[in-house]
Scaffold this motif. Sequence first.
Motif, PDB file in Angstrom:
ATOM      1  N   THR A 135       0.830  -1.200   0.000  1.00 55.40           N
ATOM      2  CA  THR A 135       0.000   0.000   0.000  1.00 55.40           C
ATOM      3  C   THR A 135       0.866   1.252   0.000  1.00 55.40           C
ATOM      4  O   THR A 135       0.588   2.216  -0.707  1.00 55.40           O
ATOM      5  CB  THR A 135      -0.949   0.005   1.215  1.00 55.40           C
ATOM      6  OG1 THR A 135      -1.727  -1.185   1.179  1.00 55.40           O
ATOM      7  CG2 THR A 135      -1.865   1.210   1.197  1.00 55.40           C
ATOM      8  N   LYS A 186      -8.259  -2.347   1.990  1.00 51.03           N
ATOM      9  CA  LYS A 186      -9.343  -3.221   2.447  1.00 51.03           C
ATOM     10  C   LYS A 186      -8.830  -4.635   2.691  1.00 51.03           C
ATOM     11  O   LYS A 186      -9.207  -5.284   3.677  1.00 51.03           O
ATOM     12  CB  LYS A 186     -10.481  -3.232   1.425  1.00 51.03           C
ATOM     13  CG  LYS A 186     -11.293  -1.961   1.419  1.00 51.03           C
ATOM     14  CD  LYS A 186     -12.426  -2.035   0.416  1.00 51.03           C
ATOM     15  CE  LYS A 186     -13.242  -0.757   0.426  1.00 51.03           C
ATOM     16  NZ  LYS A 186     -14.362  -0.822  -0.525  1.00 51.03           N
ATOM     17  N   ALA A 187      -7.982  -5.124   1.791  1.00 52.04           N
ATOM     18  CA  ALA A 187      -7.420  -6.465   1.968  1.00 52.04           C
ATOM     19  C   ALA A 187      -6.554  -6.540   3.220  1.00 52.04           C
ATOM     20  O   ALA A 187      -6.638  -7.501   3.992  1.00 52.04           O
ATOM     21  CB  ALA A 187      -6.606  -6.865   0.736  1.00 52.04           C
ATOM     22  N   GLN A 188      -5.724  -5.512   3.451  1.00 50.30           N
ATOM     23  CA  GLN A 188      -4.888  -5.501   4.652  1.00 50.30           C
ATOM     24  C   GLN A 188      -5.735  -5.396   5.909  1.00 50.30           C
ATOM     25  O   GLN A 188      -5.406  -6.001   6.928  1.00 50.30           O
ATOM     26  CB  GLN A 188      -3.876  -4.363   4.596  1.00 50.30           C
ATOM     27  CG  GLN A 188      -2.742  -4.637   3.643  1.00 50.30           C
ATOM     28  CD  GLN A 188      -1.715  -3.520   3.632  1.00 50.30           C
ATOM     29  OE1 GLN A 188      -1.992  -2.397   4.028  1.00 50.30           O
ATOM     30  NE2 GLN A 188      -0.521  -3.844   3.167  1.00 50.30           N
ATOM     31  N   GLN A 189      -6.831  -4.662   5.851  1.00 45.08           N
ATOM     32  CA  GLN A 189      -7.723  -4.562   7.003  1.00 45.08           C
ATOM     33  C   GLN A 189      -8.321  -5.932   7.319  1.00 45.08           C
ATOM     34  O   GLN A 189      -8.352  -6.342   8.485  1.00 45.08           O
ATOM     35  CB  GLN A 189      -8.840  -3.568   6.721  1.00 45.08           C
ATOM     36  CG  GLN A 189      -9.832  -3.438   7.861  1.00 45.08           C
ATOM     37  CD  GLN A 189     -10.977  -2.492   7.523  1.00 45.08           C
ATOM     38  OE1 GLN A 189     -11.241  -2.203   6.368  1.00 45.08           O
ATOM     39  NE2 GLN A 189     -11.667  -2.038   8.539  1.00 45.08           N
ATOM     40  N   GLU A 190      -8.760  -6.655   6.303  1.00 49.28           N
ATOM     41  CA  GLU A 190      -9.330  -7.980   6.524  1.00 49.28           C
ATOM     42  C   GLU A 190      -8.273  -8.952   7.042  1.00 49.28           C
ATOM     43  O   GLU A 190      -8.559  -9.793   7.890  1.00 49.28           O
ATOM     44  CB  GLU A 190      -9.971  -8.504   5.241  1.00 49.28           C
ATOM     45  CG  GLU A 190     -11.203  -7.732   4.817  1.00 49.28           C
ATOM     46  CD  GLU A 190     -12.314  -7.748   5.866  1.00 49.28           C
ATOM     47  OE1 GLU A 190     -12.560  -8.803   6.482  1.00 49.28           O
ATOM     48  OE2 GLU A 190     -12.943  -6.689   6.062  1.00 49.28           O
ATOM     49  N   GLN A 191      -7.034  -8.837   6.545  1.00 46.98           N
ATOM     50  CA  GLN A 191      -5.954  -9.690   7.047  1.00 46.98           C
ATOM     51  C   GLN A 191      -5.648  -9.395   8.505  1.00 46.98           C
ATOM     52  O   GLN A 191      -5.413 -10.307   9.297  1.00 46.98           O
ATOM     53  CB  GLN A 191      -4.692  -9.506   6.198  1.00 46.98           C
ATOM     54  CG  GLN A 191      -4.785 -10.121   4.830  1.00 46.98           C
ATOM     55  CD  GLN A 191      -3.552  -9.839   4.000  1.00 46.98           C
ATOM     56  OE1 GLN A 191      -2.843  -8.861   4.232  1.00 46.98           O
ATOM     57  NE2 GLN A 191      -3.307 -10.669   3.006  1.00 46.98           N
ATOM     58  N   ALA A 226      -8.291  -0.927  -2.632  1.00 43.81           N
ATOM     59  CA  ALA A 226      -8.462  -2.381  -2.583  1.00 43.81           C
ATOM     60  C   ALA A 226      -7.413  -3.029  -1.685  1.00 43.81           C
ATOM     61  O   ALA A 226      -7.719  -3.942  -0.904  1.00 43.81           O
ATOM     62  CB  ALA A 226      -8.387  -2.965  -3.990  1.00 43.81           C
ATOM     63  N   GLN A 227      -6.158  -2.561  -1.774  1.00 48.66           N
ATOM     64  CA  GLN A 227      -5.102  -3.107  -0.922  1.00 48.66           C
ATOM     65  C   GLN A 227      -5.356  -2.781   0.545  1.00 48.66           C
ATOM     66  O   GLN A 227      -5.128  -3.618   1.411  1.00 48.66           O
ATOM     67  CB  GLN A 227      -3.736  -2.572  -1.352  1.00 48.66           C
ATOM     68  CG  GLN A 227      -3.247  -3.159  -2.651  1.00 48.66           C
ATOM     69  CD  GLN A 227      -1.949  -2.532  -3.112  1.00 48.66           C
ATOM     70  OE1 GLN A 227      -1.608  -1.419  -2.729  1.00 48.66           O
ATOM     71  NE2 GLN A 227      -1.220  -3.248  -3.955  1.00 48.66           N
TER      72      GLN A 227
END
Length: 136
Positions: free
Chosen positions: A8, A51-56, A48-49
Amino acid sequence: MLSYLGLTGVAIEALLKVVSASGTKAAAPDELNHAKMQAETMASIVLAQAKAQQEQAIALRIACAEEVQIEEFYDVSGSGQLGVSMKDEGVTAGLTGDGRRVTKRIIKFTGNPCPEEIYQDFLFGKSSKAISPDGQ
């Protein structure tokens, strides 16, 4: 500069370079449109990155926590109408629509925070250690 944010951070730096480069010279409209499209593309990639890092991060915290409470509410609805009427004085056409979006997400973690080493490895991507159910 933003390398601590991983991919990110790299994407944000590239976005900043594109935006600053387009503002330093008087550019033709085509060049500005191209720079705008690049900036919009980079912004969507960064989003998008993120959001993906937040979910991880949430998944990591779930793996380490003793108790997890998750409440999620999603309601997306909409409606629309299209109408045409004819009278002696002319034709009338109309289009109406409405939408509603409700999103609520509550995640509560209790106990047993992730060990610092696992958290740092996750943030900086230096290791691919698996997390066992006991958080080790």
